[in-house]
Design an enzyme around this catalytic site. Structure first.
Site, short mmCIF file in Angstrom:
data_model
loop_
_atom_site.label_atom_id
_atom_site.label_comp_id
_atom_site.label_asym_id
_atom_site.label_seq_id
_atom_site.Cartn_x
_atom_site.Cartn_y
_atom_site.Cartn_z
N LYS A 213 -71.83 33.39 -38.42
CA LYS A 213 -72.40 33.54 -39.77
C LYS A 213 -73.36 32.40 -40.08
O LYS A 213 -74.40 32.60 -40.70
CB LYS A 213 -71.29 33.61 -40.82
CG LYS A 213 -70.40 34.84 -40.71
CD LYS A 213 -71.01 36.01 -41.46
CE LYS A 213 -70.53 37.38 -40.98
NZ LYS A 213 -69.10 37.55 -40.84
N LYS B 99 -70.66 50.46 -29.58
CA LYS B 99 -69.75 51.26 -30.39
C LYS B 99 -70.41 51.71 -31.68
O LYS B 99 -71.45 51.20 -32.07
CB LYS B 99 -68.48 50.46 -30.68
CG LYS B 99 -68.70 49.23 -31.53
CD LYS B 99 -67.36 48.63 -31.93
CE LYS B 99 -67.58 47.57 -33.00
NZ LYS B 99 -66.36 47.02 -33.54
N LYS C 100 -71.38 50.59 -38.79
CA LYS C 100 -72.31 50.65 -39.91
C LYS C 100 -73.50 49.72 -39.66
O LYS C 100 -74.65 50.11 -39.81
CB LYS C 100 -71.58 50.25 -41.19
CG LYS C 100 -72.44 50.31 -42.44
CD LYS C 100 -71.60 49.90 -43.64
CE LYS C 100 -72.40 49.18 -44.71
NZ LYS C 100 -73.55 49.86 -45.22
#
Ligand code: TRP
Length: 329
Positions: free
Chosen positions: A111, A194, A197
């Site tokens: 992050k 995979k 979203k």
């Protein structure tokens, strides 16, 4: 009866990957375990402190959990922010979480790299909050994927440290719930990897049929097999994996045979796959639409969940305060 906890960040609608990767198993797990399934809205604030859709996303996830068959009587379905005991234990646990280990956490470092303009203290202490979600119910099992293993390890570290520091055997050290063979990884239809979203390749459980058709027809394929019984390249294997979860055995066999004798027409396969996904998601789509109209039912379910979660959490807070030595004068 094991105590199981799982949380999901409310970032949007649930897709087929969520369903086959977790939700389907949750529905079965709730029969034999004491399950706490919650919506981690505090966690989503660590990256999206000013989310326009926070409330709506929370409601959608709850509705979609219910539509998938999670039972608010059998399980405890709740919203994290409905349980004030969670921030209290978060404060207490942060006192024994070290800066060094939090900074070393892979998800934190990721992050920092990706969102260097928003490295806040909540992000740093994300693992403490997640540990609290688990320890607040003194859970033994956490059904998590690979990406959450490190968080679960840190949870065990915090729990063990608490026990050692205060010389108690209070928090169990939770381990990953292993689904074993049953877990099917749902691929994206855009080539590799995979379904997700953030990958932009997801088919949602509530997606309308026209949109499902469009997405499936756009799925990548190749020029087709030239030798009988050849191995399927990844893009093709992905389509077959999807078929294997939504279509009948006959359908799967039909296209597998066609692949093996080189007569396969990918257009036909995709048409069939789209229709089978539409049929598979139909009950879910209908149920979710119906539930969304029933504000009363939704808020009753959320209130019941909060009540049950708070009963369990309050017991933990009471014990933790006693162990630490916090007393009313
Ligand atoms: N960190 C998890 C994720 O991103 C969500 C989560 C928060 C969670 N608290 C949890 C998962 C507790 C399991 C248990 O997917």
């Amino acid at each position: 009866m094991e105590i199981v906890v799982s949380g999901i960040r409310p970032t949007g609608n649930l897709h087929l990957g969520n369903y086959f990767g977790a939700l389907k198993n949750f529905v079965q797990m709730q029969e034999q375990n004491n399950c706490y399934f919650f919506i981690a809205d505090y966690h989503s604030l660590t990256t999206h402190p000013k989310s326009e859709n926070l409330h709506e996303n929370v409601k959608n996830v709850l509705v979609q959990y219910l539509a998938a068959g999670l039972d608010p009587e059998k399980s405890t379905l709740y919203v994290q922010s409905d349980v004030p005991e969670i921030p209290e234990l978060y404060l207490l646990l942060n006192m024994i979480a070290y800066l060094g280990e939090l900074e070393r956490c892979t998800s934190f470092k990721d992050k920092v790299r990706k969102h260097s303009n928003n490295v806040n203290a909540g992000l740093l202490t994300y693992p403490t909050l997640m540990a609290v979600d688990i320890l607040i119910h003194r859970a033994a099992k956490v059904p998590v994927g690979k990406d959450q293993q490190q968080h679960l390890e840190m949870t065990r570290d915090f729990a063990a440290r608490f026990n050692r520091l205060y010389n108690v055997d209070y928090f169990p050290l939770p381990t990953a719930f292993n689904f074993g063979e049953e877990l099917v990884k749902i691929p994206g239809l855009d080539g590799s990897g995979k379904m997700g979203k953030s990958e932009g390749n997801a088919i949602y459980l509530t997606e309308d049929p026209a949109s499902i058709r469009k997405k499936v027809m756009k799925a990548l394929t190749d020029s087709g097999p030239t030798e009988p019984n050849s191995e399927k390249p990844e893009v093709i294997q992905n389509l077959f994996t999807m078929l294997s979860v939504v279509s009948s055995l006959d359908t799967y066999q039909f296209f597998d045979d066609a692949y093996n004798n080189c007569s396969i027409r990918y257009g036909d396969l995709k048409k069939q796959l789209a229709e089978d996904i539409i049929a598979f998601t139909a009950p879910f789509r209908e149920k979710a639409a119906e539930l969304l109209k029933d504000e009363q039912y939704i808020s009753r379910a959320a209130r019941l969940g909060a009540e049950k979660a708070r009963a369990s959490a309050a017991q933990t807070i009471k014990n933790a305060r006693e162990i630490i030595g916090i007393k009313h004068l």
